[in-house]
Design an enzyme around this catalytic site. Structure first.
Site, PDB file in Angstrom:
ATOM      1  N   THR A  57       0.630  -1.421   0.035  1.00  0.00           N
ATOM      2  CA  THR A  57      -0.132   0.011   0.295  1.00  0.00           C
ATOM      3  C   THR A  57       0.736   1.402   0.078  1.00  0.00           C
ATOM      4  O   THR A  57       1.524   1.216   0.400  1.00  0.00           O
ATOM      5  CB  THR A  57      -0.812  -0.171   1.317  1.00  0.00           C
ATOM      6  OG1 THR A  57      -1.286  -0.904   1.334  1.00  0.00           O
ATOM      7  CG2 THR A  57      -1.932   1.092   1.411  1.00  0.00           C
ATOM      8  N   SER A  82     -15.017  -3.586   2.262  1.00  0.00           N
ATOM      9  CA  SER A  82     -16.384  -4.795   2.129  1.00  0.00           C
ATOM     10  C   SER A  82     -16.877  -4.327   0.670  1.00  0.00           C
ATOM     11  O   SER A  82     -16.923  -5.248   0.061  1.00  0.00           O
ATOM     12  CB  SER A  82     -17.459  -4.405   3.555  1.00  0.00           C
ATOM     13  OG  SER A  82     -16.912  -5.112   4.570  1.00  0.00           O
ATOM     14  N   GLU A 103      -6.948  -6.077   3.759  1.00  0.00           N
ATOM     15  CA  GLU A 103      -7.094  -7.135   2.518  1.00  0.00           C
ATOM     16  C   GLU A 103      -8.297  -6.683   2.037  1.00  0.00           C
ATOM     17  O   GLU A 103      -8.991  -7.927   1.443  1.00  0.00           O
ATOM     18  CB  GLU A 103      -6.603  -8.657   3.884  1.00  0.00           C
ATOM     19  CG  GLU A 103      -5.734  -8.681   4.626  1.00  0.00           C
ATOM     20  CD  GLU A 103      -4.131  -8.525   3.689  1.00  0.00           C
ATOM     21  OE1 GLU A 103      -4.159  -8.718   2.740  1.00  0.00           O
ATOM     22  OE2 GLU A 103      -3.535  -8.672   4.914  1.00  0.00           O
ATOM     23  N   GLY A 140      -1.114   7.053  -2.231  1.00  0.00           N
ATOM     24  CA  GLY A 140      -1.759   7.150  -3.084  1.00  0.00           C
ATOM     25  C   GLY A 140      -2.553   5.660  -3.959  1.00  0.00           C
ATOM     26  O   GLY A 140      -3.519   5.970  -4.826  1.00  0.00           O
ATOM     27  N   ALA A 141      -2.036   5.011  -3.129  1.00  0.00           N
ATOM     28  CA  ALA A 141      -2.592   3.107  -4.210  1.00  0.00           C
ATOM     29  C   ALA A 141      -3.103   2.060  -2.755  1.00  0.00           C
ATOM     30  O   ALA A 141      -2.201   2.100  -1.684  1.00  0.00           O
ATOM     31  CB  ALA A 141      -1.292   2.541  -4.626  1.00  0.00           C
ATOM     32  N   GLY A 142      -4.567   2.175  -2.619  1.00  0.00           N
ATOM     33  CA  GLY A 142      -4.912   1.289  -1.303  1.00  0.00           C
ATOM     34  C   GLY A 142      -5.786   0.112  -1.826  1.00  0.00           C
ATOM     35  O   GLY A 142      -5.257  -1.224  -2.790  1.00  0.00           O
ATOM     36  N   SER A 143      -6.610   0.522  -2.164  1.00  0.00           N
ATOM     37  CA  SER A 143      -7.954  -0.898  -2.716  1.00  0.00           C
ATOM     38  C   SER A 143      -7.347  -1.441  -4.362  1.00  0.00           C
ATOM     39  O   SER A 143      -6.855  -2.152  -4.467  1.00  0.00           O
ATOM     40  CB  SER A 143      -8.905  -0.099  -2.897  1.00  0.00           C
ATOM     41  OG  SER A 143      -9.661  -0.346  -1.459  1.00  0.00           O
TER      42      SER A 143
HETATM   43  C1  LIG Z   1      -3.838  -1.215  10.747  1.00  0.00           C
HETATM   44  C2  LIG Z   1      -3.280  -1.466   8.975  1.00  0.00           C
HETATM   45  C3  LIG Z   1      -2.617  -2.420   9.070  1.00  0.00           C
HETATM   46  C4  LIG Z   1      -2.325  -2.385   7.526  1.00  0.00           C
HETATM   47  N1  LIG Z   1      -1.527  -3.267   7.132  1.00  0.00           N
HETATM   48  C5  LIG Z   1      -0.667  -3.803   5.563  1.00  0.00           C
HETATM   49  C6  LIG Z   1       0.059  -4.365   5.705  1.00  0.00           C
HETATM   50  O1  LIG Z   1       0.864  -4.859   5.971  1.00  0.00           O
HETATM   51  N2  LIG Z   1       1.086  -4.298   4.380  1.00  0.00           N
HETATM   52  C7  LIG Z   1      -0.060  -3.315   3.337  1.00  0.00           C
HETATM   53  O2  LIG Z   1       0.500  -3.211   2.117  1.00  0.00           O
HETATM   54  N3  LIG Z   1      -0.872  -2.229   3.715  1.00  0.00           N
HETATM   55  C8  LIG Z   1      -1.514  -2.607   4.333  1.00  0.00           C
HETATM   56  N4  LIG Z   1      -2.529  -1.930   4.582  1.00  0.00           N
HETATM   57  C9  LIG Z   1      -3.172  -1.953   4.052  1.00  0.00           C
HETATM   58  C10 LIG Z   1      -4.774  -1.495   3.654  1.00  0.00           C
HETATM   59  O3  LIG Z   1      -5.097  -3.018   2.690  1.00  0.00           O
HETATM   60  C11 LIG Z   1      -5.429  -0.883   3.147  1.00  0.00           C
HETATM   61  O4  LIG Z   1      -5.404   0.135   3.846  1.00  0.00           O
HETATM   62  C12 LIG Z   1      -6.840  -0.885   2.288  1.00  0.00           C
HETATM   63  O5  LIG Z   1      -6.681  -1.615   1.625  1.00  0.00           O
HETATM   64  C13 LIG Z   1      -7.328   0.178   1.954  1.00  0.00           C
HETATM   65  O6  LIG Z   1      -7.009   0.893   1.491  1.00  0.00           O
HETATM   66  P1  LIG Z   1      -7.064   2.611   1.606  1.00  0.00           P
HETATM   67  O7  LIG Z   1      -6.670   2.597   2.710  1.00  0.00           O
HETATM   68  O8  LIG Z   1      -5.890   3.061   0.691  1.00  0.00           O
HETATM   69  O9  LIG Z   1      -8.219   3.001   1.301  1.00  0.00           O
HETATM   70  P2  LIG Z   1      -9.584   2.996  -0.541  1.00  0.00           P
HETATM   71  O10 LIG Z   1      -9.032   2.489  -1.371  1.00  0.00           O
HETATM   72  O11 LIG Z   1      -8.498   4.673  -0.762  1.00  0.00           O
HETATM   73  O12 LIG Z   1      -9.939   3.780  -0.909  1.00  0.00           O
HETATM   74  C14 LIG Z   1     -11.094   4.008   0.753  1.00  0.00           C
HETATM   75  C15 LIG Z   1     -12.689   4.129   0.185  1.00  0.00           C
HETATM   76  O13 LIG Z   1     -12.872   4.264  -0.897  1.00  0.00           O
HETATM   77  C16 LIG Z   1     -13.679   2.381  -0.954  1.00  0.00           C
HETATM   78  N5  LIG Z   1     -13.649   2.248  -2.433  1.00  0.00           N
HETATM   79  C17 LIG Z   1     -11.998   2.358  -3.198  1.00  0.00           C
HETATM   80  N6  LIG Z   1     -12.717   1.953  -4.578  1.00  0.00           N
HETATM   81  C18 LIG Z   1     -13.843   1.606  -4.130  1.00  0.00           C
HETATM   82  C19 LIG Z   1     -13.837   1.468  -5.347  1.00  0.00           C
HETATM   83  N7  LIG Z   1     -13.634   0.914  -6.730  1.00  0.00           N
HETATM   84  N8  LIG Z   1     -15.838   1.013  -5.220  1.00  0.00           N
HETATM   85  C20 LIG Z   1     -16.499   1.841  -4.367  1.00  0.00           C
HETATM   86  N9  LIG Z   1     -16.022   2.231  -3.647  1.00  0.00           N
HETATM   87  C21 LIG Z   1     -14.245   2.174  -3.392  1.00  0.00           C
HETATM   88  C22 LIG Z   1     -12.832   1.786   0.204  1.00  0.00           C
HETATM   89  O14 LIG Z   1     -14.026   0.867  -0.240  1.00  0.00           O
HETATM   90  C23 LIG Z   1     -12.485   2.631   0.883  1.00  0.00           C
HETATM   91  O15 LIG Z   1     -14.250   2.383   2.099  1.00  0.00           O
HETATM   92  C24 LIG Z   1      -3.019  -2.364   6.663  1.00  0.00           C
HETATM   93  C25 LIG Z   1      -4.257  -0.932   6.734  1.00  0.00           C
HETATM   94  C26 LIG Z   1      -4.698  -0.680   7.801  1.00  0.00           C
HETATM   95  C27 LIG Z   1      -5.713   0.297   8.596  1.00  0.00           C
END
Ligand SMILES: Cc1cc2nc3c(=O)[nH]c(=O)nc-3n(C[C@H](O)[C@H](O)[C@H](O)COP(=O)(O)OP(=O)(O)OC[C@H]3O[C@@H](n4cnc5c(N)ncnc54)[C@H](O)[C@@H]3O)c2cc1C
Length: 387
Positions: free
Chosen positions: A125, A364, A361, A128-131
């Site tokens: 993560t 929802s 991971e 700028g890149a999560g989901s």
């Molecule tokens: C405690 C914790 C530990 C973690 N550990 C790790 C780790 O070890 N390694 C690692 O790489 N990452 C880790 N993560 C990252 C985690 O996998 C991401 O936070 C998660 O994938 C969501 O990404 P984001 O936070 O950038 O949210 P975003 O992707 O920015 O999403 C924000 C909101 O938009 C929604 N959304 C996004 N895209 C869509 C869509 N197409 N349609 C509808 N809704 C959408 C999401 O569901 C969410 O509600 C961790 C996160 C936390 C909080």
């Protein structure tokens, strides 16, 4: 529910005893010390992980792991999920994507991690890149026999404990995964933010600045990084579902025991239907989540199963179990009343801790996207019938 074999029942009894007698008693110390545990206690948990054969649980025996089936891993993680403060994360396994490691990488990283001599952390993560992990900006550029990696990673769980990272980066040939030793020049931990839960490990922000790694540190094929991550996510999603079932079971047990002894208006509150209905809904939803989770685990173990359908089933299990556990935690806080709002109470801790299971991971929403995509392609019967 699947009938467990004698060996699986024995495994469950072993982990249950460990959880009850050795891990749960550590919770309060961890909570009150903001996630810290005395080093000798952590060391003891580490030793017990190996004695009880819980190390390297998802890695095949030939690579140094215990080679447990998915049903067995689900049994283990369900029991571990009964513990708060992320203490379950001290019982760690290298990610299943490490099966793509070559012989040299197995010797340097996978086997020592399975044996508890090294620890991994995953840096996917970014700000700028999560989901959407395909949007990562971290770049790896080839220079002779080496790669030069530049980029920032967020939320790297166990980054403080790990001695190496698996880093996802863009290359000219697509996304790839790299083993990066923590001590490599240019690796900088630049933030250790506080989170909603009081977790035993840190989630760090890490900068990779002109970090040089040899080509021998590329995990799997160049360009296959996202596929490997996807396989790994599937396993982790199932284990989240398992831990959520364990957490809900403990919450229901503890809330029921409290309700039977807490007297208000001259009667135990368990006599009141308002309380009974909260417990009844919780148990019903746990039963559903557990059935789904073990069904998905069994599908994972079925070598003939269509992996795309398994992927959707695991998403359904993760989605349902994580949302179920959050509802159960909310009801448990309500049943405990004011005590449920105190950090010394298991319901308060789970109320905060289980929230992340709807986020990490794959949120929802992302699980729903996976499920809906599979439904639109394959139809209802494929997902709920035998396969
Ligand atoms: C405690 C914790 C530990 C973690 N550990 C790790 C780790 O070890 N390694 C690692 O790489 N990452 C880790 N993560 C990252 C985690 O996998 C991401 O936070 C998660 O994938 C969501 O990404 P984001 O936070 O950038 O949210 P975003 O992707 O920015 O999403 C924000 C909101 O938009 C929604 N959304 C996004 N895209 C869509 C869509 N197409 N349609 C509808 N809704 C959408 C999401 O569901 C969410 O509600 C961790 C996160 C936390 C909080």
């Amino acid at each position: 529910m699947i009938p467990f074999s004698d060996a699986q029942n024995a495994l469950r009894a072993r982990v249950r005893k460990f959880t009850r007698e050795e891990l749960i008693p550590l919770e309060l110390e961890a909570e009150m010390a903001n996630g810290k545990l005395a080093p000798e206690k952590r060391h003891r948990v580490h030793e017990r992980m190996i004695e009880l054969e819980l190390n390297g649980m998802c890695i095949p025996r030939e690579l140094g792991g215990r080679g447990y089936s998915y049903v067995e891993q689900t049994i283990i993680e369900e029991e571990l999920g009964k513990v708060t403060n992320g203490i379950w994360d001290l019982i760690y396994s290298p990610a299943v994507c490490l099966v793509a490691a070559n012989e040299d990488q197995v010797a340097r990283y996978v086997r020592p991690t399975c044996e508890g001599r090294r620890r991994d952390a995953y840096a996917i993560t970014e700000e700028g890149a999560g989901s959407d992990p395909s949007a990562i900006e971290t770049r790896a550029v080839r220079e002779g026999d080496d790669w030069l990696i530049n980029g920032d990673k967020w939320h790297v769980t166990s980054g403080n404990e790990a001695d190496y990272f698996v880093v996802q980066a863009q290359t000219e040939n697509g996304i790839a995964l790299f083993f990066v030793d923590k001590e490599t020049a240019g690796v900088k931990i630049y933030d250790a933010p506080r989170y909603m839960h009081t977790f035993i490990l840190e989630h760090l922000k890490i900068r990779f600045e002109n970090v040089r790694v040899p080509n021998a540190n590329v995990l799997g094929e160049l360009g296959r990084g996202l596929d490997l991550t996807k396989e790994w996510f599937r396993r982790e999603r199932l284990m989240i579902a398992a831990r959520c079932c364990g957490a809900a079971a403990r919450l229901i047990d503890e809330a029921t025991a409290f309700a039977k002894t807490r007297v208000q208006f001259g009667q135990p509150i368990s006599d009141y239907q308002a309380i009974q209905f909260m417990l009844a809904d919780s148990l019903t939803e746990l039963y559903a989540a557990r059935s789904m989770t073990y069904d998905a685990a069994q599908a994972e173990d079925d070598v003939n199963a269509d992996k795309k359908l398994v992927h959707a089933r695991v998403s359904m299990a993760k989605l349902y179990a994580s949302e179920m556990a959050n509802r159960v935690a909310d009801r448990a806080v309500q049943i405990f009343g004011g005590r449920g709002y105190m950090r010394e109470n298991v319901a308060e801790r789970f109320f905060r801790e289980l929230r992340v299971d709807r986020i990490w991971e794959g949120t929802s929403e992302i699980q729903r996207i996976v499920i809906a995509g599979s439904l639109l392609k394959r139809g209802t019967e494929a997902h709920i019938g035998d396969f």
